[in-house]
Design a protein around this motif. Sequence first.
Motif, PDB file in Angstrom:
ATOM      1  N   PHE A  35       0.816  -1.208   0.000  1.00 27.48           N
ATOM      2  CA  PHE A  35       0.000   0.000   0.000  1.00 27.48           C
ATOM      3  C   PHE A  35       0.856   1.267   0.000  1.00 27.48           C
ATOM      4  O   PHE A  35       0.451   2.301  -0.529  1.00 27.48           O
ATOM      5  CB  PHE A  35      -0.925   0.005   1.223  1.00 27.48           C
ATOM      6  N   GLY A  36       2.051   1.184   0.562  1.00 32.76           N
ATOM      7  CA  GLY A  36       2.936   2.344   0.597  1.00 32.76           C
ATOM      8  C   GLY A  36       3.344   2.831  -0.783  1.00 32.76           C
ATOM      9  O   GLY A  36       3.833   3.964  -0.929  1.00 32.76           O
ATOM     10  N   ALA A  37       3.135   1.995  -1.814  1.00 32.68           N
ATOM     11  CA  ALA A  37       3.478   2.398  -3.180  1.00 32.68           C
ATOM     12  C   ALA A  37       2.475   3.396  -3.757  1.00 32.68           C
ATOM     13  O   ALA A  37       2.732   4.001  -4.800  1.00 32.68           O
ATOM     14  CB  ALA A  37       3.578   1.174  -4.093  1.00 32.68           C
ATOM     15  N   PHE A  38       1.329   3.569  -3.082  1.00 37.24           N
ATOM     16  CA  PHE A  38       0.399   4.627  -3.490  1.00 37.24           C
ATOM     17  C   PHE A  38       0.906   5.937  -2.880  1.00 37.24           C
ATOM     18  O   PHE A  38       0.331   6.485  -1.941  1.00 37.24           O
ATOM     19  CB  PHE A  38      -1.023   4.316  -3.009  1.00 37.24           C
ATOM     20  N   ASN A  39       2.023   6.413  -3.429  1.00 39.35           N
ATOM     21  CA  ASN A  39       2.770   7.493  -2.790  1.00 39.35           C
ATOM     22  C   ASN A  39       2.784   8.788  -3.591  1.00 39.35           C
ATOM     23  O   ASN A  39       3.670   9.630  -3.422  1.00 39.35           O
ATOM     24  CB  ASN A  39       4.205   7.038  -2.515  1.00 39.35           C
ATOM     25  N   SER A  40       1.811   8.955  -4.465  1.00 38.27           N
ATOM     26  CA  SER A  40       1.714  10.205  -5.220  1.00 38.27           C
ATOM     27  C   SER A  40       0.234  10.538  -5.409  1.00 38.27           C
ATOM     28  O   SER A  40      -0.635   9.682  -5.244  1.00 38.27           O
ATOM     29  CB  SER A  40       2.392  10.080  -6.590  1.00 38.27           C
ATOM     30  N   ALA A  41      -0.015  11.802  -5.780  1.00 42.08           N
ATOM     31  CA  ALA A  41      -1.398  12.238  -5.962  1.00 42.08           C
ATOM     32  C   ALA A  41      -2.099  11.430  -7.051  1.00 42.08           C
ATOM     33  O   ALA A  41      -3.266  11.045  -6.893  1.00 42.08           O
ATOM     34  CB  ALA A  41      -1.433  13.732  -6.309  1.00 42.08           C
ATOM     35  N   SER A  42      -1.401  11.162  -8.148  1.00 44.23           N
ATOM     36  CA  SER A  42      -2.035  10.445  -9.257  1.00 44.23           C
ATOM     37  C   SER A  42      -2.367   9.003  -8.869  1.00 44.23           C
ATOM     38  O   SER A  42      -3.435   8.490  -9.221  1.00 44.23           O
ATOM     39  CB  SER A  42      -1.129  10.460 -10.494  1.00 44.23           C
ATOM     40  N   LYS A  43      -1.483   8.354  -8.127  1.00 42.76           N
ATOM     41  CA  LYS A  43      -1.735   6.971  -7.719  1.00 42.76           C
ATOM     42  C   LYS A  43      -2.878   6.904  -6.710  1.00 42.76           C
ATOM     43  O   LYS A  43      -3.726   6.016  -6.781  1.00 42.76           O
ATOM     44  CB  LYS A  43      -0.468   6.351  -7.131  1.00 42.76           C
ATOM     45  N   LEU A  44      -2.881   7.838  -5.766  1.00 46.03           N
ATOM     46  CA  LEU A  44      -3.955   7.849  -4.774  1.00 46.03           C
ATOM     47  C   LEU A  44      -5.292   8.153  -5.429  1.00 46.03           C
ATOM     48  O   LEU A  44      -6.325   7.586  -5.068  1.00 46.03           O
ATOM     49  CB  LEU A  44      -3.655   8.878  -3.683  1.00 46.03           C
ATOM     50  N   SER A  45      -5.268   9.032  -6.427  1.00 47.43           N
ATOM     51  CA  SER A  45      -6.482   9.346  -7.173  1.00 47.43           C
ATOM     52  C   SER A  45      -6.987   8.110  -7.907  1.00 47.43           C
ATOM     53  O   SER A  45      -8.188   7.818  -7.916  1.00 47.43           O
ATOM     54  CB  SER A  45      -6.213  10.469  -8.170  1.00 47.43           C
ATOM     55  N   SER A  46      -6.058   7.346  -8.501  1.00 44.70           N
ATOM     56  CA  SER A  46      -6.441   6.114  -9.201  1.00 44.70           C
ATOM     57  C   SER A  46      -7.032   5.106  -8.232  1.00 44.70           C
ATOM     58  O   SER A  46      -8.020   4.426  -8.542  1.00 44.70           O
ATOM     59  CB  SER A  46      -5.221   5.495  -9.902  1.00 44.70           C
ATOM     60  N   LEU A  47      -6.446   5.005  -7.036  1.00 41.99           N
ATOM     61  CA  LEU A  47      -6.965   4.084  -6.030  1.00 41.99           C
ATOM     62  C   LEU A  47      -8.408   4.436  -5.673  1.00 41.99           C
ATOM     63  O   LEU A  47      -9.280   3.563  -5.613  1.00 41.99           O
ATOM     64  CB  LEU A  47      -6.090   4.125  -4.778  1.00 41.99           C
ATOM     65  N   GLY A  48      -8.651   5.725  -5.449  1.00 49.50           N
ATOM     66  CA  GLY A  48     -10.007   6.172  -5.140  1.00 49.50           C
ATOM     67  C   GLY A  48     -10.985   5.852  -6.255  1.00 49.50           C
ATOM     68  O   GLY A  48     -12.142   5.495  -5.997  1.00 49.50           O
ATOM     69  N   GLU A  49     -10.524   5.956  -7.493  1.00 50.25           N
ATOM     70  CA  GLU A  49     -11.371   5.640  -8.640  1.00 50.25           C
ATOM     71  C   GLU A  49     -11.781   4.165  -8.634  1.00 50.25           C
ATOM     72  O   GLU A  49     -12.935   3.828  -8.914  1.00 50.25           O
ATOM     73  CB  GLU A  49     -10.626   5.960  -9.942  1.00 50.25           C
ATOM     74  N   ALA A  76     -10.393   6.372   2.406  1.00 51.46           N
ATOM     75  CA  ALA A  76     -11.715   6.980   2.601  1.00 51.46           C
ATOM     76  C   ALA A  76     -11.802   8.330   1.905  1.00 51.46           C
ATOM     77  O   ALA A  76     -12.798   8.639   1.228  1.00 51.46           O
ATOM     78  CB  ALA A  76     -12.005   7.138   4.096  1.00 51.46           C
ATOM     79  N   LEU A  77     -10.774   9.141   2.050  1.00 52.43           N
ATOM     80  CA  LEU A  77     -10.763  10.474   1.442  1.00 52.43           C
ATOM     81  C   LEU A  77     -10.773  10.392  -0.081  1.00 52.43           C
ATOM     82  O   LEU A  77     -11.582  11.054  -0.743  1.00 52.43           O
ATOM     83  CB  LEU A  77      -9.536  11.248   1.916  1.00 52.43           C
ATOM     84  N   SER A  78      -9.892   9.575  -0.653  1.00 56.37           N
ATOM     85  CA  SER A  78      -9.808   9.488  -2.120  1.00 56.37           C
ATOM     86  C   SER A  78     -11.072   8.866  -2.716  1.00 56.37           C
ATOM     87  O   SER A  78     -11.516   9.255  -3.805  1.00 56.37           O
ATOM     88  CB  SER A  78      -8.571   8.679  -2.539  1.00 56.37           C
ATOM     89  N   THR A  79     -11.677   7.933  -1.990  1.00 58.49           N
ATOM     90  CA  THR A  79     -12.913   7.313  -2.467  1.00 58.49           C
ATOM     91  C   THR A  79     -14.055   8.311  -2.471  1.00 58.49           C
ATOM     92  O   THR A  79     -14.830   8.395  -3.442  1.00 58.49           O
ATOM     93  CB  THR A  79     -13.286   6.096  -1.594  1.00 58.49           C
ATOM     94  N   ALA A  80     -14.173   9.098  -1.395  1.00 58.21           N
ATOM     95  CA  ALA A  80     -15.230  10.107  -1.309  1.00 58.21           C
ATOM     96  C   ALA A  80     -15.078  11.135  -2.425  1.00 58.21           C
ATOM     97  O   ALA A  80     -16.062  11.535  -3.069  1.00 58.21           O
ATOM     98  CB  ALA A  80     -15.198  10.787   0.055  1.00 58.21           C
ATOM     99  N   LEU A  81     -13.848  11.569  -2.683  1.00 56.28           N
ATOM    100  CA  LEU A  81     -13.597  12.553  -3.743  1.00 56.28           C
ATOM    101  C   LEU A  81     -13.932  11.967  -5.117  1.00 56.28           C
ATOM    102  O   LEU A  81     -14.506  12.656  -5.971  1.00 56.28           O
ATOM    103  CB  LEU A  81     -12.137  13.004  -3.711  1.00 56.28           C
ATOM    104  N   SER A  82     -13.578  10.710  -5.335  1.00 53.75           N
ATOM    105  CA  SER A  82     -13.863  10.071  -6.623  1.00 53.75           C
ATOM    106  C   SER A  82     -15.356   9.905  -6.839  1.00 53.75           C
ATOM    107  O   SER A  82     -15.860  10.107  -7.954  1.00 53.75           O
ATOM    108  CB  SER A  82     -13.173   8.701  -6.701  1.00 53.75           C
ATOM    109  N   LEU A  83     -16.089   9.547  -5.788  1.00 57.02           N
ATOM    110  CA  LEU A  83     -17.538   9.433  -5.904  1.00 57.02           C
ATOM    111  C   LEU A  83     -18.153  10.787  -6.228  1.00 57.02           C
ATOM    112  O   LEU A  83     -19.092  10.881  -7.027  1.00 57.02           O
ATOM    113  CB  LEU A  83     -18.128   8.880  -4.601  1.00 57.02           C
TER     114      LEU A  83
END
Length: 216
Positions: A35-49, A76-83
Amino acid sequence: MIAKEFTNYIFKNNIIRFGEFRLKSGRLSPYFFNFGAFNSASKLSSLGEFYASTIIEKKIDFDVIFGPAYKGIPIALSTALSLNKKDYPDVPFSFNRKEIKQYGEGGQIIGSKIKGKRVLAVDDVLTSGKTIRNTKEIIESEGGILYAFLVALDREEKGLNTELSALEEAARECNVKIYSVANISNIIEYLNENYDKNHKFNKSVREYIEIHGSKK
């Protein structure tokens, strides 16, 4: 298919690693969801998607998204933003402190109130179900209802003292619906499509699942 897209993504971005990794359960696993590899804005955004798309695809119903500290918080934050970007109704979210704050606003929960609400908890990987049990205790102590749990990867392993999968075991014990974006079956499918069956990654994962995989 979201599960296949997510599996391709975690291989492409080296989020799934191979070697020898000691798990919370004590088992020595040949693979690890990093999970630590989600270490940038773009990766975290993709995870939320991926989480948001899974919620929509599987029609998971809830009132509040909850992220158990610590890994669940950015999910939780990235998922809420993606929704929100998908024109989903404005999604309340909250998370907990590891230690209850005794000053300022005080308390254990930060964000939306969960009392009387159906809570969807999100985390990274389901291995033993321990996190689900702990999360249920936290949510119920605040008057909420742990209604569903969504993880990125279900390892599909049996519990330490049962032939049931950790998912089935925790779901029955906690009376909660549990979902995953992908599971180990998707990982094995990817390995079979991209590596020879005797390749060390492919072989070690299949052997591990033969021993520790659930019989569901």
